[in-house]
Design a protein around this motif. Structure first.
Motif, PDB file in Angstrom:
ATOM      1  N   LYS A   8      35.268  38.769  20.186  1.00  0.00           N
ATOM      2  CA  LYS A   8      35.198  37.364  20.601  1.00  0.00           C
ATOM      3  C   LYS A   8      36.410  36.589  20.061  1.00  0.00           C
ATOM      4  CE  LYS A   8      31.550  34.697  19.175  1.00  0.00           C
ATOM      5  NZ  LYS A   8      32.045  33.455  18.571  1.00  0.00           N
ATOM      6  N   SER A   9      36.716  36.770  18.783  1.00  0.00           N
ATOM      7  CA  SER A   9      37.833  36.030  18.187  1.00  0.00           C
ATOM      8  C   SER A   9      39.144  36.351  18.892  1.00  0.00           C
ATOM      9  CB  SER A   9      37.969  36.387  16.700  1.00  0.00           C
ATOM     10  OG  SER A   9      36.848  35.943  15.987  1.00  0.00           O
ATOM     11  N   ARG A  13      41.771  33.953  21.423  1.00  0.00           N
ATOM     12  CA  ARG A  13      43.197  33.805  21.096  1.00  0.00           C
ATOM     13  C   ARG A  13      44.079  34.342  22.214  1.00  0.00           C
ATOM     14  NH1 ARG A  13      40.052  33.706  16.804  1.00  0.00           N
ATOM     15  NH2 ARG A  13      40.758  32.990  14.758  1.00  0.00           N
ATOM     16  N   THR A  80      34.925  28.150  18.148  1.00  0.00           N
ATOM     17  CA  THR A  80      36.312  28.633  18.181  1.00  0.00           C
ATOM     18  C   THR A  80      37.063  27.978  19.337  1.00  0.00           C
ATOM     19  OG1 THR A  80      35.442  30.722  17.333  1.00  0.00           O
ATOM     20  CG2 THR A  80      37.720  30.711  18.057  1.00  0.00           C
ATOM     21  N   ARG A  83      37.819  24.268  18.176  1.00  0.00           N
ATOM     22  CA  ARG A  83      38.736  24.088  17.044  1.00  0.00           C
ATOM     23  C   ARG A  83      40.132  24.628  17.349  1.00  0.00           C
ATOM     24  NH1 ARG A  83      33.945  25.741  13.198  1.00  0.00           N
ATOM     25  NH2 ARG A  83      32.969  23.721  12.811  1.00  0.00           N
ATOM     26  N   ARG A 111      37.398  19.242   9.437  1.00  0.00           N
ATOM     27  CA  ARG A 111      38.131  20.305   8.744  1.00  0.00           C
ATOM     28  C   ARG A 111      39.394  20.697   9.521  1.00  0.00           C
ATOM     29  NH1 ARG A 111      33.969  25.149   8.560  1.00  0.00           N
ATOM     30  NH2 ARG A 111      32.764  23.631   7.404  1.00  0.00           N
ATOM     31  N   ALA A 150      38.095  28.936   3.283  1.00  0.00           N
ATOM     32  CA  ALA A 150      38.620  30.160   3.904  1.00  0.00           C
ATOM     33  C   ALA A 150      38.086  30.148   5.335  1.00  0.00           C
ATOM     34  CB  ALA A 150      38.136  31.391   3.158  1.00  0.00           C
ATOM     35  N   SER A 151      38.820  29.525   6.252  1.00  0.00           N
ATOM     36  CA  SER A 151      38.365  29.410   7.643  1.00  0.00           C
ATOM     37  C   SER A 151      39.484  29.780   8.595  1.00  0.00           C
ATOM     38  CB  SER A 151      37.902  27.981   7.933  1.00  0.00           C
ATOM     39  OG  SER A 151      37.877  27.768   9.334  1.00  0.00           O
ATOM     40  N   ALA A 152      39.221  30.816   9.394  1.00  0.00           N
ATOM     41  CA  ALA A 152      40.234  31.248  10.359  1.00  0.00           C
ATOM     42  C   ALA A 152      40.427  30.205  11.447  1.00  0.00           C
ATOM     43  CB  ALA A 152      39.809  32.568  10.979  1.00  0.00           C
ATOM     44  N   GLN A 153      39.390  29.413  11.691  1.00  0.00           N
ATOM     45  CA  GLN A 153      39.537  28.393  12.738  1.00  0.00           C
ATOM     46  C   GLN A 153      40.466  27.287  12.275  1.00  0.00           C
ATOM     47  OE1 GLN A 153      35.460  27.494  13.700  1.00  0.00           O
ATOM     48  NE2 GLN A 153      35.225  29.377  14.867  1.00  0.00           N
ATOM     49  N   ARG A 178      39.818  35.843   8.601  1.00  0.00           N
ATOM     50  CA  ARG A 178      40.264  36.791   9.634  1.00  0.00           C
ATOM     51  C   ARG A 178      41.662  36.414  10.112  1.00  0.00           C
ATOM     52  NH1 ARG A 178      35.361  36.387  13.561  1.00  0.00           N
ATOM     53  NH2 ARG A 178      34.389  36.212  11.535  1.00  0.00           N
ATOM     54  N   ILE A 301      31.108  36.877   7.128  1.00  0.00           N
ATOM     55  CA  ILE A 301      30.310  35.660   7.317  1.00  0.00           C
ATOM     56  C   ILE A 301      29.415  35.730   8.554  1.00  0.00           C
ATOM     57  CG2 ILE A 301      32.251  34.448   8.450  1.00  0.00           C
ATOM     58  CD1 ILE A 301      29.657  32.810   6.097  1.00  0.00           C
ATOM     59  N   ASP A 302      29.900  36.327   9.642  1.00  0.00           N
ATOM     60  CA  ASP A 302      29.085  36.393  10.868  1.00  0.00           C
ATOM     61  C   ASP A 302      28.061  37.531  10.829  1.00  0.00           C
ATOM     62  OD1 ASP A 302      30.457  34.230  11.843  1.00  0.00           O
ATOM     63  OD2 ASP A 302      31.806  35.407  13.112  1.00  0.00           O
ATOM     64  N   GLU A 325      28.157  28.082   3.861  1.00  0.00           N
ATOM     65  CA  GLU A 325      28.824  27.845   5.143  1.00  0.00           C
ATOM     66  C   GLU A 325      27.901  28.202   6.324  1.00  0.00           C
ATOM     67  OE1 GLU A 325      31.631  26.284   5.540  1.00  0.00           O
ATOM     68  OE2 GLU A 325      32.144  26.794   7.604  1.00  0.00           O
ATOM     69  N   LYS A 329      26.882  26.875  11.047  1.00  0.00           N
ATOM     70  CA  LYS A 329      27.205  27.783  12.165  1.00  0.00           C
ATOM     71  C   LYS A 329      26.422  27.317  13.401  1.00  0.00           C
ATOM     72  CE  LYS A 329      30.183  30.371  10.063  1.00  0.00           C
ATOM     73  NZ  LYS A 329      31.588  30.305  10.486  1.00  0.00           N
TER      74      LYS A 329
HETATM   75  C1  S3P Z   1      36.069  32.609  13.893  1.00  0.00           C
HETATM   76  C2  S3P Z   1      36.076  32.244  12.567  1.00  0.00           C
HETATM   77  C3  S3P Z   1      34.860  32.118  11.734  1.00  0.00           C
HETATM   78  C4  S3P Z   1      33.674  32.788  12.406  1.00  0.00           C
HETATM   79  C5  S3P Z   1      33.566  32.470  13.863  1.00  0.00           C
HETATM   80  C6  S3P Z   1      34.817  32.919  14.596  1.00  0.00           C
HETATM   81  C7  S3P Z   1      37.344  32.706  14.610  1.00  0.00           C
HETATM   82  O1  S3P Z   1      34.562  30.740  11.559  1.00  0.00           O
HETATM   83  O2  S3P Z   1      32.468  32.451  11.743  1.00  0.00           O
HETATM   84  O3  S3P Z   1      32.449  33.106  14.431  1.00  0.00           O
HETATM   85  O4  S3P Z   1      37.395  33.298  15.702  1.00  0.00           O
HETATM   86  O5  S3P Z   1      38.347  32.185  14.092  1.00  0.00           O
HETATM   87  P1  S3P Z   1      35.280  29.850  10.395  1.00  0.00           P
HETATM   88  O6  S3P Z   1      36.717  29.755  10.714  1.00  0.00           O
HETATM   89  O7  S3P Z   1      34.590  28.533  10.463  1.00  0.00           O
HETATM   90  O8  S3P Z   1      34.993  30.585   9.120  1.00  0.00           O
END
Ligand code: S3P
Length: 417
Positions: A8-9, A13, A80, A83, A111, A150-153, A178, A301-302, A325, A329
């Motif tokens: 999904k991530s 992207r 995602t 954001r 954020r 620590a958030s990839a988003q 991530r 986290i997921d 966190e 969700k």
């Molecule tokens: C994601 C980042 C994570 C994750 C989400 C997908 C992404 O969220 O929980 O399901 O694709 O960047 P956070 O960035 O809020 O940790």
């Protein structure tokens, strides 16, 4: 043998970068679930041509210079989508409105808005910290951003804003989230440097586009984990999951599952489109509880929902540390996990920001309120495959967000096992 759905991530992207590319792109094994469709729909409204997302079919994307959308972008259930799009829109000189479904409208957006505002984007809230939002982007300043999370988003929104605006960005995180955005940008030839939990991106000037590309998307580790837990709950047998993304920023659950006694072998480790991939061979073992440390949490986290249901079937207690966190969700997963585990006869509690699950529960029997959260629904459907279980769900539509064929795959492997 089974291939879980596309990551999904990475799908989000890849669709987003392809929609900015200077030529045609082809993406194979994309996720076709509702979250990916939310991204595709938004990108079409911004001017890109994105082909239909159909299982088993590659998606063709033709990028375009984005223009002001005629309507509010509806991001559905997908955090995602919202954001990361905010990051991309921060570099575009027009106003866009974004909204989402009831769950997404409750989720925090400041954020992401905070660093984007510091770069120079105008972001207007309607009801406080969440969607709907209006963003007007344009020329941005470079930023060196110390992220409190620590958030990839958050990280990705800043990196993507840097890409569109053509300004250097650095993001420092408390722990490495991530890294798919950095990897994809690097794979496409951009100058991205990573040192520990700090990433610096020096994009070319704003006017130069993303080069056209083809990408083969690995299967989603987060979706695979549900199936791994089905195999771990079975009385025997072996499950093979093919082409699973094993990016080290995503494999915390595999470490925890191994500690709990599940046998997981990685076969044929390889790199596909800049991402580590392997086949997973899973066999059940004697399950014991474990402690999941705060440091491990960003890498799983997921995966807390499937790990928590497995913990209820293990010997001894499992404590997930610092998982606060989970409250923001798709649902308040922390509360729902504890409540639903109790609803099926297990012992579970929230202790501050920790989730504590006592093991050794009798076979789970009861009804679960999913909160329309795909990962809560899938976790308890998986628990319902344990020997002697009888678990019913308040709804079964939500898994289509991230795993459209979830129930088919579940029945297939439960029947094989
Ligand atoms: C994601 C980042 C994570 C994750 C989400 C997908 C992404 O969220 O929980 O399901 O694709 O960047 P956070 O960035 O809020 O940790």
């Amino acid at each position: 043998m089974l291939r879980p759905p596309g990551d999904k991530s990475i799908t989000h992207r890849a669709l987003m970068l392809a929609s900015l590319a200077s030529g045609p792109c082809e993406l194979s094994h994309v996720l076709t679930g509702a979250d990916a469709r939310s991204t595709a729909r938004a990108l079409r409204l911004l001017g890109a041509s994105v082909g239909p997302l159909r299982p088993g079919r590659a998606v063709r994307v033709r990028g375009a210079r984005w223009t002001a959308p005629a309507r509010t972008l509806q991001c559905g259930n997908s955090g995602t989508t919202a954001r990361l799009l905010l990051g991309l829109l921060a570099g575009h000189p027009f106003e866009t409105r974004l909204t989402g479904d009831a769950s997404l409208r409750r989720r925090p957006m400041r954020r992401v808005a905070e660093p984007l505002r510091a770069m120079g984007a105008e972001i207007r809230e309607v009801h406080g910290d969440g969607l709907p939002l209006a963003i007007r982007g344009g020329r941005l300043r470079p930023i060196s951003y110390e992220s409190p999370l620590a958030s990839a988003q958050v990280k990705s929104a800043v990196l993507l804003a840097g890409l569109v605006a053509g300004v250097e960005v650095t993001v420092r995180e408390p722990a490495c989230s991530r890294d798919h955005t950095e990897r994809l940008l690097g794979h496409l030839g951009f100058d991205v440097r990573v040192r520990g939990a700090t990433v610096t991106f020096r994009p070319p000037p704003a006017s130069s586009a993303v080069p056209p590309f083809r990408l083969d998307i690995p299967a989603d580790m987060s979706s695979a984990t549900f199936l791994v837990v089905v195999a771990a709950l079975a009385e025997g047998g072996e499950l093979v999951l093919e082409n699973v993304g094993v990016n080290p920023t995503r494999t915390g659950a595999l470490d925890v599952l191994a500690r709990m006694g599940v046998h997981i072998e990685r076969r044929d480790a390889r790199t596909v489109s800049g991402e580590p991939v392997a086949d997973l061979v899973v066999r059940p073992g004697d399950l014991t509880g474990t402690e999941v440390t705060a440091a491990e949490v960003p890498r799983l986290i997921d995966e807390v929902p499937p790990l928590a249901v497995l913990a209820s079937r293990a010997r001894g207690e499992t404590r997930f540390r610092a998982v606060g966190e989970l409250r923001v969700k798709e649902s308040d997963r922390l509360t729902l996990l504890a409540r639903n585990l109790r609803a099926v006869g297990a012992e579970a509690a929230v202790d501050g920001d920790d989730l504590v699950v006592a093991g050794g529960a009798p076979p789970p029997v009861g009804r679960v309120e999913t909160g329309r959260d795909h990962r809560i629904a899938m976790a308890f459907a998986v628990l319902g495959t344990a020997p002697g279980a009888r678990v019913s769900l308040s709804e079964t539509a939500s898994p289509a967000v991230s795993y459209p064929a979830f129930f088919e795959d579940l029945h297939r492997i439960a029947a094989d096992g």
